[in-house]
Design an enzyme around this catalytic site. Sequence first.
Site, PDB file in Angstrom:
ATOM      1  N   CYS A  79       0.833  -1.215   0.000  1.00  0.00           N
ATOM      2  CA  CYS A  79       0.000   0.000   0.000  1.00  0.00           C
ATOM      3  C   CYS A  79       0.866   1.263   0.000  1.00  0.00           C
ATOM      4  O   CYS A  79       1.436   1.594  -1.028  1.00  0.00           O
ATOM      5  CB  CYS A  79      -0.998  -0.055   1.141  1.00  0.00           C
ATOM      6  SG  CYS A  79      -2.418   1.026   0.871  1.00  0.00           S
ATOM      7  N   HIS A 176      -3.201  -5.421   1.863  1.00  0.00           N
ATOM      8  CA  HIS A 176      -2.447  -5.654   3.101  1.00  0.00           C
ATOM      9  C   HIS A 176      -2.455  -7.115   3.565  1.00  0.00           C
ATOM     10  O   HIS A 176      -3.206  -7.465   4.482  1.00  0.00           O
ATOM     11  CB  HIS A 176      -3.060  -4.816   4.236  1.00  0.00           C
ATOM     12  CG  HIS A 176      -2.943  -3.345   4.052  1.00  0.00           C
ATOM     13  ND1 HIS A 176      -1.844  -2.631   4.457  1.00  0.00           N
ATOM     14  CD2 HIS A 176      -3.792  -2.456   3.517  1.00  0.00           C
ATOM     15  CE1 HIS A 176      -2.008  -1.360   4.180  1.00  0.00           C
ATOM     16  NE2 HIS A 176      -3.189  -1.219   3.606  1.00  0.00           N
ATOM     17  N   GLU A 178      -0.503  -8.432   5.517  1.00  0.00           N
ATOM     18  CA  GLU A 178      -0.117  -8.426   6.936  1.00  0.00           C
ATOM     19  C   GLU A 178      -1.310  -8.251   7.870  1.00  0.00           C
ATOM     20  O   GLU A 178      -1.186  -8.442   9.075  1.00  0.00           O
ATOM     21  CB  GLU A 178       0.948  -7.338   7.195  1.00  0.00           C
ATOM     22  CG  GLU A 178       0.475  -5.889   7.173  1.00  0.00           C
ATOM     23  CD  GLU A 178       0.297  -5.298   5.757  1.00  0.00           C
ATOM     24  OE1 GLU A 178       0.314  -6.069   4.779  1.00  0.00           O
ATOM     25  OE2 GLU A 178       0.124  -4.071   5.660  1.00  0.00           O
TER      26      GLU A 178
HETATM   27  N1  GLN Z   1      -3.535   6.270   1.225  1.00  0.00           N
HETATM   28  C1  GLN Z   1      -2.275   6.023   1.842  1.00  0.00           C
HETATM   29  C2  GLN Z   1      -1.171   6.828   1.205  1.00  0.00           C
HETATM   30  O1  GLN Z   1      -1.394   7.589   0.351  1.00  0.00           O
HETATM   31  C3  GLN Z   1      -1.940   4.551   1.824  1.00  0.00           C
HETATM   32  C4  GLN Z   1      -2.877   3.786   2.701  1.00  0.00           C
HETATM   33  C5  GLN Z   1      -2.349   2.507   3.247  1.00  0.00           C
HETATM   34  O2  GLN Z   1      -1.132   2.248   3.293  1.00  0.00           O
HETATM   35  N2  GLN Z   1      -3.256   1.712   3.762  1.00  0.00           N
HETATM   36  O3  GLN Z   1      -0.046   6.661   1.586  1.00  0.00           O
END
Ligand code: GLN
Length: 202
Positions: A79, A176, A178
């Site tokens: 992410c 994710h 994790e």
């Molecule tokens: N929206 C977040 C960002 O721009 C990422 C979100 C996440 O890691 N769950 O970094």
Amino acid sequence: MITIGTLALQGDFAEHEAMLRRLNVNTRQVRSANDLTGIDGLILPGGESTTFCNLMQNFDLYEPLAAVVRSGVPTWGTCAGMIVLARHAGDLEFPTLGALDIEVSRNAYGRQVESFEADLSVAALGEPPFHGIFIRAPVVLSVGPGVNVLATVTGGSLRDSPVAVRQDTVMATSFHPELTNDERFHAYFLDIVREAGSSVGK
Ligand code: GLN
């Protein structure tokens, strides 16, 4: 024994560490360039990419992190970690590490599906499908020729949007693993780490 560093500036690095410990590898929290010495693999967790980049700048970590990835140490971003690894991230006011030839757009799944879950078919993991948890996830807009798409999300206007990609020893998922109980993505990353380690004669 293998040691995996997790960037521990902010975000869900503890959840990655818990999963890695279940898979019997050493973990190390990375907060300085010194912490990168001797790691066999690196994970950039989920969190907030703007905060990551701000702290990476304050702790002088940009170049050391980029150098580790460039040197072939397998690296996985989840992410926010995917955003930091990308070649280009629209709407991020910091440079990225440019370690993965993908272009992403932050928070681009739109408000209706800002956070969602989807069962993903991932050939590299086999059956059953992997349960993807997406939290304000980046959308992958384009992937370069050397990038393998490991999974896409299907359905709706997001049909066939890549959500898991790999370029040599660099991997990224917009969801994710994790935050699940399913160890298969972590085990797959450890396979990449072991292969890379044996190829340099460790
Ligand atoms: N929206 C977040 C960002 O721009 C990422 C979100 C996440 O890691 N769950 O970094």
